[in-house]
Write a protein that holds these residues in place. Structure first.
Motif, PDB file in Angstrom:
ATOM      1  N   LEU A 214     -20.241  11.385  -9.293  1.00  0.00           N
ATOM      2  CA  LEU A 214     -19.421  10.471  -8.514  1.00  0.00           C
ATOM      3  C   LEU A 214     -17.981  10.948  -8.482  1.00  0.00           C
ATOM      4  N   GLU A 215     -17.347  10.775  -7.328  1.00  0.00           N
ATOM      5  CA  GLU A 215     -15.922  11.043  -7.197  1.00  0.00           C
ATOM      6  C   GLU A 215     -15.203   9.708  -7.311  1.00  0.00           C
ATOM      7  N   VAL A 216     -14.516   9.495  -8.414  1.00  0.00           N
ATOM      8  CA  VAL A 216     -13.908   8.204  -8.729  1.00  0.00           C
ATOM      9  C   VAL A 216     -12.410   8.244  -8.410  1.00  0.00           C
ATOM     10  N   HIS A 217     -11.928   7.199  -7.743  1.00  0.00           N
ATOM     11  CA  HIS A 217     -10.491   7.103  -7.471  1.00  0.00           C
ATOM     12  C   HIS A 217     -10.053   5.647  -7.607  1.00  0.00           C
ATOM     13  N   ALA A 218      -8.840   5.450  -8.061  1.00  0.00           N
ATOM     14  CA  ALA A 218      -8.293   4.110  -8.248  1.00  0.00           C
ATOM     15  C   ALA A 218      -7.705   3.608  -6.944  1.00  0.00           C
ATOM     16  N   ILE A 219      -7.962   2.335  -6.630  1.00  0.00           N
ATOM     17  CA  ILE A 219      -7.350   1.775  -5.427  1.00  0.00           C
ATOM     18  C   ILE A 219      -6.390   0.633  -5.735  1.00  0.00           C
ATOM     19  N   GLY A 220      -6.348   0.151  -6.968  1.00  0.00           N
ATOM     20  CA  GLY A 220      -5.377  -0.883  -7.291  1.00  0.00           C
ATOM     21  C   GLY A 220      -5.794  -1.730  -8.472  1.00  0.00           C
ATOM     22  N   SER A 221      -4.899  -2.618  -8.864  1.00  0.00           N
ATOM     23  CA  SER A 221      -5.169  -3.522  -9.982  1.00  0.00           C
ATOM     24  C   SER A 221      -4.425  -4.831  -9.764  1.00  0.00           C
ATOM     25  N   VAL A 222      -4.948  -5.880 -10.380  1.00  0.00           N
ATOM     26  CA  VAL A 222      -4.338  -7.211 -10.319  1.00  0.00           C
ATOM     27  C   VAL A 222      -4.163  -7.685 -11.750  1.00  0.00           C
ATOM     28  N   PRO A 223      -2.959  -8.090 -12.153  1.00  0.00           N
ATOM     29  CA  PRO A 223      -2.739  -8.461 -13.547  1.00  0.00           C
ATOM     30  C   PRO A 223      -3.386  -9.787 -13.906  1.00  0.00           C
ATOM     31  N   GLU A 224      -3.579  -9.998 -15.196  1.00  0.00           N
ATOM     32  CA  GLU A 224      -4.022 -11.312 -15.665  1.00  0.00           C
ATOM     33  C   GLU A 224      -2.941 -12.328 -15.337  1.00  0.00           C
ATOM     34  N   ASP A 225      -3.323 -13.449 -14.781  1.00  0.00           N
ATOM     35  CA  ASP A 225      -2.333 -14.427 -14.318  1.00  0.00           C
ATOM     36  C   ASP A 225      -2.997 -15.803 -14.280  1.00  0.00           C
ATOM     37  N   GLU A 226      -2.486 -16.725 -15.058  1.00  0.00           N
ATOM     38  CA  GLU A 226      -3.028 -18.079 -15.085  1.00  0.00           C
ATOM     39  C   GLU A 226      -2.915 -18.751 -13.725  1.00  0.00           C
TER      40      GLU A 226
END
Length: 280
Positions: A214-226
């Motif tokens: 597999l060719e893996v690439h990051a597209i983003g992240s969302v922080p923990e947030d109440e």
């Protein structure tokens, strides 16, 4: 040996610099509630930049994104393909600016070959008539996606910041690799940002690089947030309920990078058929 890419802008560019339509099929290693919150907020953020967005719930064994929405009662895409309901009744506009539809829910075990052919045609038509199609999918017992057309778009693996989700992500990657062979998979992390998200990406990419085709690439992240959990309990998206929250900024940033990396949205309204349009 897999290619490992951690740069988020490059990952988004790889997703978007493709011939239209933009079709993303999500496989989640996170709890169902987290997955649904991510998809609803992502859909709303994309609609917020002017894209026509259709979110399809293609889950049968797990709780899909449409399962908790009382409005998904009029009919499914399977029923529409059979002519049992109008397509306009199966593709429903949401107040957040996108449209949502259920593929077949519990009916999928009853798909005939003719049903499947009709569904493939319908799915491709819906993808072509919307700027962005997001599919909430799962692998079946043979490790295949519900429809062949879903595998022709981009696969995105959703991972939460906990050991169980990361372990489940490894298992999903192995199943994808065995069934679909060498292909690209985007990674979207929720519940973490910054260095922590980077560390999760690195661990996943390391496994993919050592053991999987597999060719893996990051597209983003969302922080923990109440605020995200609070908005979900209210039946709202975080970008609407708490627009200054960290999670809201992350979703808007992700949508904005989609817009900057790819061609501008056409401003089309959600297509319920070749000629009829569903407004939102």
């Amino acid at each position: 040996m897999a290619s490992i890419r951690i740069d988020q802008a490059e990952g988004l560019r790889r997703l978007i610099e493709k011939p239209a339509p933009r079709q993303l099929t999500f496989l989640s290693a996170a709890p169902d509630a987290d997955k649904s919150a991510m998809l609803l907020n992502f859909g709303a953020s994309l609609a917020g930049i002017g894209a026509s967005v259709l979110l399809i719930d293609a889950c049968r064994r797990t709780r899909g994104v449409a399962a908790g929405l009382a409005r998904i009662q009029a009919g499914t895409l399977l029923q529409a393909s059979r002519g049992e309901v109008r397509l306009a009744d199966a593709v429903l506009p949401m107040p957040q600016g996108f449209a949502i539809a259920a593929l077949g829910q519990g009916e999928r075990s009853e798909f005939t070959s003719r049903d499947r052919s009709r569904m493939e045609t319908l799915f491709s038509g819906l993808a072509a008539n919307n700027d962005i199609l997001l599919a909430d999918a799962e692998l079946d017992n043979e490790d295949a996606l519900p429809l062949t057309a879903m595998a022709q778009g981009e696969l995105v693996l959703h991972v939460a910041d906990n050991a169980a989700s990361i372990t489940a992500a490894y298992a999903l990657m192995k199943r994808i690799s065995v069934h679909y062979g060498q292909r690209s998979v985007g990674i979207l992390i929720t519940g973490a940002a910054g260095e922590r998200a980077g560390a999760i990406y690195q661990n996943i990419a390391s496994v993919a690089g050592r053991y999987l085709a597999l060719e893996v690439h990051a597209i983003g992240s969302v922080p923990e947030d109440e605020h995200l959990a609070r908005a979900t309990r209210q039946g709202r998206t975080v970008i609407d309920a708490f627009p200054t929250a960290g999670a809201a900024r992350a979703f808007r940033d992700l949508a904005g990078r989609f817009s900057r990396c790819g061609p501008p949205a056409t401003g089309r309204r959600h297509a319920a058929s070749g000629n009829a349009m569903l407004g939102v």
